[in-house]
Design a protein around this motif. Sequence first.
Motif, PDB file in Angstrom:
ATOM      1  N   ALA A  65       5.046 -13.685 -29.911  1.00 21.05           N
ATOM      2  CA  ALA A  65       3.936 -13.885 -28.979  1.00 21.05           C
ATOM      3  C   ALA A  65       4.536 -14.513 -27.737  1.00 21.05           C
ATOM      4  N   TRP A  67       3.381 -16.045 -23.984  1.00 16.20           N
ATOM      5  CA  TRP A  67       2.157 -16.522 -23.351  1.00 16.20           C
ATOM      6  C   TRP A  67       2.459 -17.449 -22.190  1.00 16.20           C
ATOM      7  N   LEU A  82      -2.364 -14.799 -23.515  1.00 17.02           N
ATOM      8  CA  LEU A  82      -1.383 -14.152 -24.373  1.00 17.02           C
ATOM      9  C   LEU A  82      -0.964 -12.851 -23.714  1.00 17.02           C
ATOM     10  N   LEU A  85       1.648  -9.725 -27.853  1.00 16.09           N
ATOM     11  CA  LEU A  85       1.694 -10.028 -29.277  1.00 16.09           C
ATOM     12  C   LEU A  85       2.169  -8.750 -29.938  1.00 16.09           C
ATOM     13  N   LEU A 104      -1.171 -20.271 -31.637  1.00 14.46           N
ATOM     14  CA  LEU A 104      -1.656 -20.415 -30.263  1.00 14.46           C
ATOM     15  C   LEU A 104      -3.014 -21.110 -30.239  1.00 14.46           C
ATOM     16  N   TRP A 118      -6.538 -12.534 -23.988  1.00  9.83           N
ATOM     17  CA  TRP A 118      -5.531 -11.485 -23.921  1.00  9.83           C
ATOM     18  C   TRP A 118      -6.228 -10.171 -23.624  1.00  9.83           C
TER      19      TRP A 118
END
Length: 161
Positions: A65, A67, A82, A85, A104, A118
């Motif tokens: 991930a 971010w 994000l 992923l 997260l 996201w």
Amino acid sequence: MIRTATPTDIPVIHALIRELAAYEKEPQEARATPEQLHEALFGQHPGAYAHIATDDTTGEPVGFALWFLNFSTWRGVHGIYLEDLYVRPTARGTGHGKALLTELARICVDRGYERLEWSVLDWNRPAIDFYEALGARPQDEWTVYRLTDGALRKLGAPNGS
């Protein structure tokens, strides 16, 4: 297992980004270099963060991930956006994606952030189903816009044309 990425993870992060781009049918768009990733994640002023999902048995990286912080003027606090992923196909369905999102969410709760956001491609039904099963809801009233390449350079030129 989920762990914070370290500089030694740059090659695997780079490889996973390229795998994600191929999965999303845009391999030519994954132009980030390992050097750029290192600077963004571990440089003097890091602006992005990453976590690595590893296989519980072998310890091999199977997902990540990536971010960065955003900010809500309405809420008055930061949140997490994000950017990527990705879990390798051979490791999907084993809890790695959920574990990455859980980490997260934990960071958000611990730091007082009120949003974890996201984007997902509208054709990626397995991802949409996965996210909705976790309680995430689409923001249908918003449309994402993006300036890149020539349009960005044109608008950002000194005379704005």
